[in-house]
Scaffold this active site. Structure first.
Site, PDB file in Angstrom:
ATOM      1  N   GLU A  52       0.840  -1.088   0.020  1.00  0.00           N
ATOM      2  CA  GLU A  52       0.220  -0.034  -0.057  1.00  0.00           C
ATOM      3  C   GLU A  52       0.858   1.408   0.006  1.00  0.00           C
ATOM      4  OE1 GLU A  52      -3.898  -1.669   2.264  1.00  0.00           O
ATOM      5  OE2 GLU A  52      -2.436  -0.735   3.586  1.00  0.00           O
ATOM      6  N   ASP A  74      -7.840  -9.204   4.844  1.00  0.00           N
ATOM      7  CA  ASP A  74      -7.631  -7.925   5.468  1.00  0.00           C
ATOM      8  C   ASP A  74      -8.574  -7.880   6.407  1.00  0.00           C
ATOM      9  OD1 ASP A  74      -6.702  -5.585   6.333  1.00  0.00           O
ATOM     10  OD2 ASP A  74      -7.071  -4.431   4.832  1.00  0.00           O
ATOM     11  N   GLU A 119     -12.321  -1.644  11.784  1.00  0.00           N
ATOM     12  CA  GLU A 119     -12.029  -0.978  10.577  1.00  0.00           C
ATOM     13  C   GLU A 119     -13.482  -1.483   9.615  1.00  0.00           C
ATOM     14  OE1 GLU A 119      -8.558  -1.582   8.468  1.00  0.00           O
ATOM     15  OE2 GLU A 119      -9.251  -0.700   6.878  1.00  0.00           O
TER      16      GLU A 119
END
Lengths: 719, 719
Positions: free
Chosen positions: B310, B384, B412
């Site tokens: 990322e 993830d 998240e």
């Protein structure tokens, strides 16, 4: 049980012992000045209980409910070992709280003419036949009266002789939050915005309620919740719904919400191609927007606007005046009773010869041209919240246009979060300044309270120092600035020493061995800070952009008037900004009496000397020192003052809770270090021009000038 | 006084009444599970006092001082009406706390072989001749034992029969803070970073201490304080000095600090022209940097590194392997005993055929090639942190390389701050998953605790959910996730229902009428959330970027594998990602026993069905429903589950303090709304492909698909 009960006195002694020894994480910082600490003295306690065991609150509005809730909370704090009594709504209370229109005839008669002196949300506390009567014309006034009663108990004053009649002198007493929608706070040093927009409207945090309680307790009745560097999104339905939820939470506490209006909102969120305030479509857009806002928030206060300043769009973009701009918005709000607070902090895109003159030049000619529901919001001084500024020349100069004050409670230029400086001293200096607009006695405070010019609207704003820090304000002592602002907003003539005392007693302890020395520190703290930062009228010599720490060497860049050298103009010949007739003649913006006082470098207060005059380094001053000597000695005096503050504080160990004691202690260590940093950096820098040694008594700097100039700072808060 | 003293029993009753009726702003949320609430029952109180009135803490380290402080704090909480006794260091205490090497001979003899079972910072609590003995080989172990004692009191368990011997199964139990230097927190939903870098190193906030207390109380002994998306500035002296101040504050609590190392720091702050890990100058730079860091922080834990992922730089930039990269840093830390925690969350810049395969493909071939002091940090699942993932195939696949777990405590992808979901259920599913690496029983937890492969190092990390919110974690119930993480890090086999019960009792109340139903909610909450968000193995169907709310329609953009359509692949033919031999064959990364279990769509658990299989809408499932029906019914079941959670909570009113009750209540209202939002948006979207009506029992969506797709969100927290 047996062993303990055999000596009930000891049980009580132990109880009391612990009431004053809360565990370290009891979080007193969060409770601000509304600690409602237990009443330790048994005789006192019994005396207060006489009143508190029978309370009547007459009425059923949401504000009445809030009054009952506050009384229950206070009761459980004052009398932790007593059951909270039911709060009645009969007439039989030993504390009787009710509006003046529901007072029993006998009480009305007894209070007589004093009742007729109640005005606005003013309140009275009076003792009648042994009962405390709290009355007001309004529900919110009753809440204010309740907080006055609780303050008296917090200060351990006897209730039996209580006699108060207190009306607010300024109608709108307001906080300005420079809070962005992403929760950063411009010039905020106590963490981030307490407004959690993401969770609104469905989650009303207890902190919003406690915010409203704290504000109501000091008479604040309005809040602008978004940054003046505005984001037009807040005017769209998704955010209006959130703002409405806050307004609903604040309403019972008498607090109305204002929003900042970005001047080009008609383009940014309205899809128009112009924001010209004279364009009919633009005016129509604002009207519809106002209607929409009032459909969400029926008692919406109005708009606070920063236009044509530091990149914000404004009427200048269309060749229009500030009055044109303000009136377009005012017209939209008028049918709903809303106000426009239009900031005078306007300055041109080009560097002017003297930035301090611009607001006056721009607004003075517009006096009388603003609509009825416009107030012009003027900073205390003509530059920008410096540690010390002369009062703004607009005060007294606009008899036909209501002016309101903008103080900065957050300490952008005063050491930010870690310096202890009691701002009330600085504000008092401005409020008591005489504009001579209508002869002697035409103080700024009389401009603000409307008595000088007969303003239709009166208002005062403070840029909030509130954030997500557990104690709200970062520095535990910065709570006093929030508190003092509220008290001075209610009454600009209030005594600042009394305010400081009240705050200390309510926030920490009534112990005079603590209160007396600490009040002394508070009252002297502003003079100390000015000495170690900007003595003798120096201004704008802080570091660039984040404004933390000294930066007298700051020069160059996009605008001259964002540099230090533009303002201090130091050279071998001397230092200072000549604002007399020989210079920028900013002095002409003041009344003749003021001009005469300030135009002579030999008679002007040394506190303003270099603000108005350019002075040679060797010029002898009234103190017997040359300018250079006086400057150096004042920097030194400031450092010594900071050390004295620290020493005085260290002597308080054990008199208050460890948590807050330690917090202030560590910040004072930083303050002393930074006072030395300011002194050393500034003196080394100016010494290049003065070309003289430091006078005796001034400590040698620890490092050389290069050391201070090479610092690179990252992530300084507030920008 | 007289009137009251005439009935001392009532005095006590009143005392007790108030101990349980704190004012609204007492801020219990801040105290976490260390409330130390007063002991109401007189008999119980006397029994505990027998022990607590005479405490010996033998030893004088900083940790011993911390133990004494905690005991005093707890005492004043448990026994608010008793004076805190002096804590002695003699051998005469009724609670006796001392390391095993200073135990009196007679006690040593009596404890006998049990003492020899103490390992690491493990501790024992044992009753000997009526005294509670707390012992350990280490000072920190004594602190852990003290917290175990206080937990027993908080749960109102009798001390006289206490027998505990508890060793940690994993050596390094750590929090990962994704906190940026500007105090934003990546994927943080509880406000901003509690690290106030600006005030460090001189101001040590009480909150840092309370953070350390809370962590120590659950055995967490390491913390990485900066974001894995790293800023190299933290490796420079000005920040190292600040980090050292935190390390000093944490040290007495047995907590070591780690920092995130940006891979190209040698260039960014070192002035080198490369960060190639095989370049001698780079290796030398890291060595000198390590030496410098250890001069600030003598017990520095080491580096946590996110590389080649990322946008973060890494060894790929130089054509080197992950082992090359990790070893360069490890070599620098080795002389000091530091560790490198190297994240396996690496993926290529180009969209792969199946992103879930990449970490395995990259790391498996490197097994055995990492230096001795490198641990590879692997997320629980191969994608993830989705609401449900199968365990990561690296677990069990790297016998020669210590692997550690990375759980995400912050939510998240699980509703962020406003959804109540007890993550322990999710973690337990991973920890108990069988890798079959060495036959049946080769659970992930046995990989982590080192027993399966004989790892030299063992560790576990949780991405913290801590922020500036007054209650630390935003959702009051999210404190349980921090707590549960600590407990499972200490013992991955711990019973999650027992953990939930312990947490509820310590945090709220021992009242079973509260604890029993609320534990039930906690244990079921994860299954409920998966049902209304991502049933049947769906994954990555959330909104883009901020990840808040549903976004099954997300498609296009820079990378296919950052879209929803890449993962669900819905069409008229069916839905799901084929990871069998016929598809990406990600299944081959698992052991044969696992593969056999999962390769058949008719035998795989429905919970993982669409993770591994592409399935036709009409396929009949074991439940008797078609895939489409089952999906719709599960979404509906999730919504009903959320409503049940809310109803169950509403019944708790009055059993706990109003502040936290109300907070959870308002968040549950949001959760129910958002569960409906997920159900309606996802079912409307997938219905386009399934082309069938909603089965009976599924409520009709409130709006049409377009409504859900057109939302624009601003300022969602955490990015």
């Amino acid at each position: 049980m047996k062993k303990i009960n055999s000596n009930p006195i000891n049980v009580w002694a132990l109880c009391l012992f612990f009431l004053f020894h809360f565990p370290a994480n009891a979080d007193k910082g969060y409770k601000l000045w509304l600690q409602y600490a237990p009443i330790a003295d048994a005789v006192q306690r019994e005396a207060y209980l006489e009143f508190f065991n029978q309370i009547s609150v007459v009425g059923n509005s949401a504000t009445h409910e809030v009054i009952r809730k506050e009384l229950r909370l206070a009761f459980s704090g004052f009398f932790p070992n007593n059951a909270v009594p039911e709060i009645g709504d009969l007439e039989s209370g030993n504390i009787w709280i009710g509006r003046s229109d529901v007072l029993p005839a006998s009480v009305k008669e007894s209070l007589g003419s004093r009742l007729s002196h109640l005005a606005g949300d003013g309140y009275m506390l009076s003792v009648y036949e042994g009962r405390v009567i709290i009355s007001s014309k309004t529900d919110v006034g009753l809440l204010y009266g309740t907080f006055a009663l609780l303050k008296a108990v917090q200060k351990r004053e006897p209730l039996a002789t209580l006699e108060i009649l207190d009306n607010p002198r300024i109608a709108t007493r307001m906080l300005n939050h420079w809070d962005n929608l992403n929760r950063t706070v411009e010039r905020g040093y106590a963490g981030f915005s307490i407004w959690n927009w993401h969770r609104l409207p469905k989650h009303i945090d207890q902190q919003y309620i406690d915010y409203a309680r704290a504000n109501a307790s000091i008479g604040i009745n309005a809040t602008s919740i978004t940054n003046v560097n505005a984001n037009a999104l807040v005017l769209t339905p998704v955010y209006l719904e959130k703002a409405a939820a806050l307004a609903d939470a604040f309403r019972p506490y008498g607090i109305r919400i204002f929003l900042t209006a970005r001047f080009n909102a008609p383009m940014q969120v309205g899809g128009l191609e112009t924001a010209d305030p004279l364009d009919p479509a633009v005016r129509e857009w604002w009207k519809e927007k106002a209607n929409e806002i009032y459909s969400f928030i029926p008692d919406f206060g109005g708009f606070l606007v920063k236009a044509d300043s530091e990149g914000q769009p404004g009427p200048h973009n269309y060749g229009r005046t500030q009055a044109d701009g303000a009136n377009a918005l005012a017209e939209a709000l008028a049918p709903h009773g809303g106000l426009v607070m239009w900031r005078a902090f306007v300055y041109s895109e080009d560097t002017p010869t003297d930035r301090t003159k611009q607001a006056f030049d721009e607004f003075k000619p517009l006096d009388g041209k603003f609509n009825d529901n416009v107030i012009v919001q003027v900073k205390n001084g003509p530059l920008d919240f410096q540690p010390r500024e002369p009062f703004h020349p607009l005060f007294g100069a606009m008899p036909e246009t209501p002016l309101m004050m903008e103080f900065q409670i957050t300490k952008e230029y005063l050491g930010q979060d870690t310096h202890w400086v009691n701002l009330a001293s600085m504000w008092e200096e401005t409020l008591q300044a005489d504009t001579f607009a209508k002869g002697k006695g035409s103080t700024v405070s009389r401009v603000l309270d409307g008595t000088l010019h007969g303003y239709k609207h009166t208002a005062i704003a403070g840029v909030a120092n509130i954030g997500t820090d557990r104690n709200w304000t970062g520095h535990p002592m910065a709570q006093a600035d929030w508190y003092s602002f509220g008290r001075l907003a209610w009454n600009p003539e209030a005594d600042i020493r009394e305010i400081a005392e009240d705050w200390l007693k309510m926030t920490f302890t009534n112990d005079p061995s603590f209160v007396d020395p600490v009040v002394d520190v508070m009252i002297k703290s502003h003079a100390i800070l000015v000495d170690y930062m900007t003595p003798l009228g120096l201004h704008h010599i802080m570091a660039r952009s984040h404004h933390w720490g000294p930066g007298p060497w700051v020069t160059g860049g996009r605008r001259d008037d964002w540099t230090a050298t533009y303002y201090h103009r130091a050279s071998e010949d001397g230092i200072g900004f000549d604002r007399t007739e020989a210079g920028s003649n900013a002095l002409e913006q003041y009344a003749p009496e003021v001009r005469d006082q300030w135009r002579n470098p030999d008679t002007i207060s040394l506190d303003y000397l270099l603000w108005f005059h350019r002075v040679a380094w060797d010029k002898p001053l009234a103190t017997g020192n040359t300018l250079w000597e006086e400057m150096a000695l004042r920097y030194q005096r400031g450092v010594e003052g900071a050390r004295w503050m620290k020493q005085t504080w260290l002597a308080q160990e054990g008199r208050i809770d460890e948590d807050r004691f330690e917090h202030v202690r560590s910040f004072l260590a930083i303050q002393v270090d930074e006072a030395e940093w300011w002194r050393d950096a500034c003196l080394l820098y100016f010494q290049q021009f003065a070309q003289q040694p430091l006078p005796s008594g001034v400590e040698a700097p620890k490092y050389d000038l290069e050391y201070y100039q090479q610092f690179r700072r990252f992530f300084v808060p507030g920008i």
